[in-house]
Design a protein around this motif. Structure first.
Motif, PDB file in Angstrom:
ATOM      1  N   GLY A  65      -1.111   2.225  12.511  1.00 35.65           N
ATOM      2  CA  GLY A  65      -1.059   1.151  13.501  1.00 35.65           C
ATOM      3  C   GLY A  65       0.052   0.147  13.233  1.00 35.65           C
ATOM      4  N   LYS A  66       0.534   0.088  11.994  1.00 32.89           N
ATOM      5  CA  LYS A  66       1.593  -0.880  11.648  1.00 32.89           C
ATOM      6  C   LYS A  66       2.996  -0.324  11.869  1.00 32.89           C
ATOM      7  N   VAL A  67       3.134   1.003  11.943  1.00 33.88           N
ATOM      8  CA  VAL A  67       4.462   1.612  12.001  1.00 33.88           C
ATOM      9  C   VAL A  67       5.293   1.112  13.186  1.00 33.88           C
ATOM     10  N   PRO A  68       4.758   1.071  14.429  1.00 29.34           N
ATOM     11  CA  PRO A  68       5.604   0.634  15.560  1.00 29.34           C
ATOM     12  C   PRO A  68       6.112  -0.802  15.439  1.00 29.34           C
ATOM     13  N   LYS A  69       5.454  -1.603  14.621  1.00 28.44           N
ATOM     14  CA  LYS A  69       5.847  -3.004  14.494  1.00 28.44           C
ATOM     15  C   LYS A  69       6.907  -3.230  13.428  1.00 28.44           C
ATOM     16  N   LEU A  70       7.254  -2.163  12.694  1.00 29.09           N
ATOM     17  CA  LEU A  70       8.204  -2.293  11.599  1.00 29.09           C
ATOM     18  C   LEU A  70       9.569  -1.748  11.991  1.00 29.09           C
ATOM     19  N   VAL A  71      10.595  -2.173  11.252  1.00 28.28           N
ATOM     20  CA  VAL A  71      11.962  -1.693  11.493  1.00 28.28           C
ATOM     21  C   VAL A  71      12.642  -1.446  10.151  1.00 28.28           C
ATOM     22  N   GLY A  72      13.728  -0.686  10.214  1.00 26.27           N
ATOM     23  CA  GLY A  72      14.575  -0.518   9.043  1.00 26.27           C
ATOM     24  C   GLY A  72      13.886   0.146   7.859  1.00 26.27           C
ATOM     25  N   ASP A  73      14.259  -0.340   6.664  1.00 25.86           N
ATOM     26  CA  ASP A  73      13.750   0.240   5.420  1.00 25.86           C
ATOM     27  C   ASP A  73      12.242   0.088   5.284  1.00 25.86           C
ATOM     28  N   GLU A  74      11.725  -1.010   5.802  1.00 26.57           N
ATOM     29  CA  GLU A  74      10.276  -1.229   5.711  1.00 26.57           C
ATOM     30  C   GLU A  74       9.523  -0.147   6.481  1.00 26.57           C
ATOM     31  N   LYS A  75      10.063   0.204   7.649  1.00 29.60           N
ATOM     32  CA  LYS A  75       9.431   1.268   8.439  1.00 29.60           C
ATOM     33  C   LYS A  75       9.555   2.610   7.731  1.00 29.60           C
ATOM     34  N   LYS A  76      10.703   2.898   7.146  1.00 28.91           N
ATOM     35  CA  LYS A  76      10.905   4.159   6.429  1.00 28.91           C
ATOM     36  C   LYS A  76       9.939   4.287   5.258  1.00 28.91           C
ATOM     37  N   GLN A  77       9.752   3.175   4.527  1.00 27.83           N
ATOM     38  CA  GLN A  77       8.839   3.198   3.386  1.00 27.83           C
ATOM     39  C   GLN A  77       7.399   3.440   3.829  1.00 27.83           C
ATOM     40  N   MET A  78       7.019   2.795   4.933  1.00 28.64           N
ATOM     41  CA  MET A  78       5.668   2.984   5.450  1.00 28.64           C
ATOM     42  C   MET A  78       5.461   4.429   5.895  1.00 28.64           C
ATOM     43  N   VAL A  79       6.450   5.001   6.563  1.00 29.83           N
ATOM     44  CA  VAL A  79       6.364   6.399   7.009  1.00 29.83           C
ATOM     45  C   VAL A  79       6.230   7.337   5.817  1.00 29.83           C
ATOM     46  N   ALA A  80       7.010   7.084   4.762  1.00 28.50           N
ATOM     47  CA  ALA A  80       6.940   7.925   3.562  1.00 28.50           C
ATOM     48  C   ALA A  80       5.557   7.848   2.911  1.00 28.50           C
ATOM     49  N   ASN A  81       4.991   6.643   2.864  1.00 30.78           N
ATOM     50  CA  ASN A  81       3.659   6.474   2.277  1.00 30.78           C
ATOM     51  C   ASN A  81       2.595   7.228   3.089  1.00 30.78           C
ATOM     52  N   ILE A  82       2.718   7.131   4.413  1.00 31.41           N
ATOM     53  CA  ILE A  82       1.741   7.823   5.261  1.00 31.41           C
ATOM     54  C   ILE A  82       1.852   9.333   5.091  1.00 31.41           C
ATOM     55  N   GLU A  83       3.087   9.827   5.029  1.00 29.70           N
ATOM     56  CA  GLU A  83       3.273  11.275   4.839  1.00 29.70           C
ATOM     57  C   GLU A  83       2.641  11.738   3.529  1.00 29.70           C
ATOM     58  N   LYS A  84       2.797  10.948   2.489  1.00 34.31           N
ATOM     59  CA  LYS A  84       2.194  11.290   1.199  1.00 34.31           C
ATOM     60  C   LYS A  84       0.668  11.303   1.286  1.00 34.31           C
ATOM     61  N   GLN A  85       0.110  10.291   1.966  1.00 37.06           N
ATOM     62  CA  GLN A  85      -1.344  10.227   2.103  1.00 37.06           C
ATOM     63  C   GLN A  85      -1.884  11.367   2.982  1.00 37.06           C
ATOM     64  N   LEU A  86      -1.131  11.739   4.015  1.00 35.40           N
ATOM     65  CA  LEU A  86      -1.551  12.867   4.842  1.00 35.40           C
ATOM     66  C   LEU A  86      -1.589  14.155   4.037  1.00 35.40           C
ATOM     67  N   GLU A  87      -0.644  14.333   3.148  1.00 35.61           N
ATOM     68  CA  GLU A  87      -0.635  15.507   2.278  1.00 35.61           C
ATOM     69  C   GLU A  87      -1.849  15.503   1.351  1.00 35.61           C
ATOM     70  N   GLU A  88      -2.183  14.321   0.818  1.00 34.01           N
ATOM     71  CA  GLU A  88      -3.378  14.213  -0.030  1.00 34.01           C
ATOM     72  C   GLU A  88      -4.644  14.560   0.769  1.00 34.01           C
ATOM     73  N   ALA A  89      -4.683  14.108   2.028  1.00 32.87           N
ATOM     74  CA  ALA A  89      -5.845  14.407   2.877  1.00 32.87           C
ATOM     75  C   ALA A  89      -5.957  15.910   3.131  1.00 32.87           C
ATOM     76  N   ARG A  90      -4.825  16.578   3.341  1.00 36.19           N
ATOM     77  CA  ARG A  90      -4.848  18.039   3.536  1.00 36.19           C
ATOM     78  C   ARG A  90      -5.376  18.741   2.289  1.00 36.19           C
ATOM     79  N   GLU A  91      -4.962  18.277   1.131  1.00 37.49           N
ATOM     80  CA  GLU A  91      -5.443  18.887  -0.117  1.00 37.49           C
ATOM     81  C   GLU A  91      -6.950  18.683  -0.287  1.00 37.49           C
ATOM     82  N   LEU A  92      -7.432  17.505   0.101  1.00 33.55           N
ATOM     83  CA  LEU A  92      -8.877  17.265   0.043  1.00 33.55           C
ATOM     84  C   LEU A  92      -9.629  18.222   0.975  1.00 33.55           C
TER      85      LEU A  92
END
Length: 230
Positions: free
Chosen positions: A24-51
């Motif tokens: 929900g926070k991704v559309p409100k972010l820009v630049g490096d902050e948005k990239k970092q948030m996207v990377a964190n979400i991708e990592k968490q999605l991978e953890e969820a798949r492993e679970l």
């Protein structure tokens, strides 16, 4: 077994709640902050798949009579996972307020038209993305069925191989039993023949003895008769 599954369930619930909040926070972010948030979400999605994979392995170990409830819960979690991934893709395509302002600029009408066109293109892209996701899920389900079918086939072949070995061993034991019975029959036949011959000899010998006794008794009988006549 079920305790491990429930532990994975709790971890999955906590993780998906965090992912939902971050998406929900991704559309409100820009630049490096948005990239970092996207990377964190991708990592968490991978953890969820492993679970989910761990949970699915646990379900396979549960006895068939108790597996239905857990399988239903797994389907619900997979649907939730699919929705999270779709929301995440939409959030990456969505435009922030800063991007909208840059597109509008001074010429509001022209920028508005551009924005409408971009929105249409985005909707078309999302539609294609969802179609690809559905196709991917169908392919994955088909692959899973093929893997399970192959496993069942291998188990059946192994069982047939074991049954064949048992039948061969049973046949060998039967042949050995037949051979032993034939040998025993021959031995018994020989013994009966010998007993018959021995019985014949004993009978003959007894007859001879009886005849000898009769011969020896005749003179004595004559002697007694002569004495009585005197």
């Amino acid at each position: 077994m079920s305790s491990d599954f429930e532990s994975y369930e709790q971890d999955f619930a906590v993780l998906t709640a965090e992912i939902t909040g971050r998406i929900g926070k991704v559309p409100k972010l820009v630049g490096d902050e948005k990239k970092q948030m996207v990377a964190n979400i991708e990592k968490q999605l991978e953890e969820a798949r492993e679970l989910l994979e761990q949970m699915e392995l646990e379900v396979r170990e549960i006895p068939p009579q108790s597996r239905g409830l857990y399988s239903s819960r797994m389907r619900s979690y997979k649907q939730e996972m699919g929705k999270l991934e779709a929301d995440f893709k939409r959030s990456r395509i969505a435009y922030s307020d800063e991007v909208r302002n840059e597109l509008l600029g001074d010429d509001g009408n022209s920028s508005e038209n551009q924005l409408i066109k971009l929105r249409e293109e985005r909707a078309h892209l999302l539609d294609n993305t969802e179609r690809l996701e559905r196709s991917s899920r169908r392919l994955e389900a088909g692959y899973q069925i093929a893997v399970e079918t192959e496993q069942i086939g291998q188990e059946m072949l192994e069982n047939l191989s074991h049954d064949r070995e048992k039948i061969q061993r049973a046949r060998e034991r039967l042949r050995e039993t037949d051979a032993n019975l034939g040998k025993s029959s021959r031995i018994l036949t020989g013994m009966l023949r010998r007993l018959t011959r021995i019985a014949a000899r004993v009978t003959s010998f007894s007859t001879e003895i009886s005849q000898e006794k009769c011969k020896s008794n005749q003179p004595m009988f004559a002697f007694h008769l002569s004495l009585s006549s005197r």
